[in-house]
Design a protein around this motif. Structure first.
Motif, PDB file in Angstrom:
ATOM      1  N   ASP A  85      -0.790  50.328  89.314  1.00 47.57           N
ATOM      2  CA  ASP A  85      -0.955  50.626  87.892  1.00 47.57           C
ATOM      3  C   ASP A  85      -2.413  50.627  87.462  1.00 47.57           C
ATOM      4  O   ASP A  85      -2.728  50.900  86.301  1.00 47.57           O
ATOM      5  CB  ASP A  85      -0.171  49.624  87.042  1.00 47.57           C
ATOM      6  N   GLY A  86      -3.329  50.289  88.394  1.00 48.61           N
ATOM      7  CA  GLY A  86      -4.752  50.308  88.085  1.00 48.61           C
ATOM      8  C   GLY A  86      -5.229  49.169  87.197  1.00 48.61           C
ATOM      9  O   GLY A  86      -6.329  49.228  86.659  1.00 48.61           O
ATOM     10  N   LEU A 114       1.600  40.776  95.987  1.00 47.92           N
ATOM     11  CA  LEU A 114       1.057  41.300  94.736  1.00 47.92           C
ATOM     12  C   LEU A 114       1.690  42.606  94.267  1.00 47.92           C
ATOM     13  O   LEU A 114       1.425  43.046  93.147  1.00 47.92           O
ATOM     14  CB  LEU A 114      -0.457  41.513  94.878  1.00 47.92           C
ATOM     15  N   GLY A 115       2.476  43.239  95.117  1.00 48.21           N
ATOM     16  CA  GLY A 115       3.008  44.558  94.762  1.00 48.21           C
ATOM     17  C   GLY A 115       1.942  45.639  94.845  1.00 48.21           C
ATOM     18  O   GLY A 115       2.063  46.694  94.226  1.00 48.21           O
ATOM     19  N   TYR A 116       0.880  45.380  95.614  1.00 43.81           N
ATOM     20  CA  TYR A 116      -0.205  46.339  95.769  1.00 43.81           C
ATOM     21  C   TYR A 116       0.173  47.394  96.804  1.00 43.81           C
ATOM     22  O   TYR A 116       1.129  47.247  97.561  1.00 43.81           O
ATOM     23  CB  TYR A 116      -1.486  45.615  96.205  1.00 43.81           C
ATOM     24  N   ARG A 153      -9.127  45.406  92.795  1.00 42.14           N
ATOM     25  CA  ARG A 153      -8.885  45.871  94.157  1.00 42.14           C
ATOM     26  C   ARG A 153      -9.060  44.690  95.105  1.00 42.14           C
ATOM     27  O   ARG A 153      -9.768  43.733  94.808  1.00 42.14           O
ATOM     28  CB  ARG A 153      -9.850  46.986  94.519  1.00 42.14           C
ATOM     29  N   LEU A 154      -8.424  44.773  96.263  1.00 43.08           N
ATOM     30  CA  LEU A 154      -8.514  43.723  97.264  1.00 43.08           C
ATOM     31  C   LEU A 154      -8.944  44.341  98.587  1.00 43.08           C
ATOM     32  O   LEU A 154      -8.273  45.228  99.118  1.00 43.08           O
ATOM     33  CB  LEU A 154      -7.154  43.029  97.419  1.00 43.08           C
ATOM     34  N   SER A 155     -10.092  43.891  99.081  1.00 41.41           N
ATOM     35  CA  SER A 155     -10.580  44.311 100.391  1.00 41.41           C
ATOM     36  C   SER A 155     -10.301  43.179 101.368  1.00 41.41           C
ATOM     37  O   SER A 155     -10.561  42.010 101.057  1.00 41.41           O
ATOM     38  CB  SER A 155     -12.085  44.578 100.363  1.00 41.41           C
ATOM     39  N   ALA A 187     -17.246  43.448  83.035  1.00 42.22           N
ATOM     40  CA  ALA A 187     -17.456  43.973  84.387  1.00 42.22           C
ATOM     41  C   ALA A 187     -16.137  43.975  85.141  1.00 42.22           C
ATOM     42  O   ALA A 187     -15.327  43.077  84.993  1.00 42.22           O
ATOM     43  CB  ALA A 187     -18.467  43.110  85.133  1.00 42.22           C
ATOM     44  N   ARG A 188     -15.911  45.007  85.940  1.00 42.22           N
ATOM     45  CA  ARG A 188     -14.739  45.046  86.828  1.00 42.22           C
ATOM     46  C   ARG A 188     -15.090  44.308  88.109  1.00 42.22           C
ATOM     47  O   ARG A 188     -16.249  44.322  88.534  1.00 42.22           O
ATOM     48  CB  ARG A 188     -14.362  46.486  87.140  1.00 42.22           C
ATOM     49  N   ILE A 189     -14.113  43.680  88.716  1.00 41.07           N
ATOM     50  CA  ILE A 189     -14.367  42.976  89.972  1.00 41.07           C
ATOM     51  C   ILE A 189     -13.410  43.468  91.053  1.00 41.07           C
ATOM     52  O   ILE A 189     -12.332  43.972  90.768  1.00 41.07           O
ATOM     53  CB  ILE A 189     -14.229  41.448  89.828  1.00 41.07           C
TER      54      ILE A 189
END
Length: 142
Positions: free
Chosen positions: A64-65, A25-27, A69-71, A3-5
């Motif tokens: 880079d996918g 994080l380099g996001y 993800r960070l909300s 599962a992706r989180i």
């Protein structure tokens, strides 16, 4: 298939934390989901009463996918206790223990410059830090 989180941080100032975590994080800012052109448009679609409060949230992603993800979402209540879940930022390190520790301390210094603070150092292994709103995370060798 695993599962992706996604990870979600509650906060008081979403834009402050977004800037910090993008540095850490380099996001990058995640584009709004199709067919929406902006986050304000996306928010209005789900909550027409919302005043377009894009400042109330931030959505970040690994360019880079690979990473989750960070909300980052503004909430009315303050942080009151230690995190039960925290992030570990792994830094590449070469060489022996001294080289790893130098890389960890250099990354911790970079994150202090970005608004974080050191809570404690576990000599030679990792640094426990807090982001600008007090959310704990660790910096360790990868």
């Amino acid at each position: 298939m695993a599962a992706r989180i996604d990870l979600t941080l509650d906060c008081d100032d979403a834009q402050l934390l977004a800037a910090f975590w993008k540095t850490a994080l380099g996001y990058v800012d995640e584009p709004p989901p199709a067919p929406f052109a902006t986050r304000a448009e996306w928010i209005a679609h789900y909550d027409p009463e919302d005043d377009g409060g894009e400042d109330d949230g931030a959505w970040l992603c690994d360019p880079d996918g690979i990473g989750p993800r960070l909300s980052i979402l503004k909430v009315p209540e303050p942080k009151t206790a230690k995190n039960r879940l925290h992030l570990d930022i792994r830094v590449p390190a070469r060489g022996g223990p001294e080289g790893r520790w130098a890389a960890i301390r250099a990354e911790a210094g970079r994150l202090v410059d970005a608004g974080g603070r050191v809570l404690t150092e576990v000599d030679g292994h990792h640094v426990v830090m807090a982001d600008p709103e007090g959310n704990e995370f660790c910096v360790a060798a990868g």
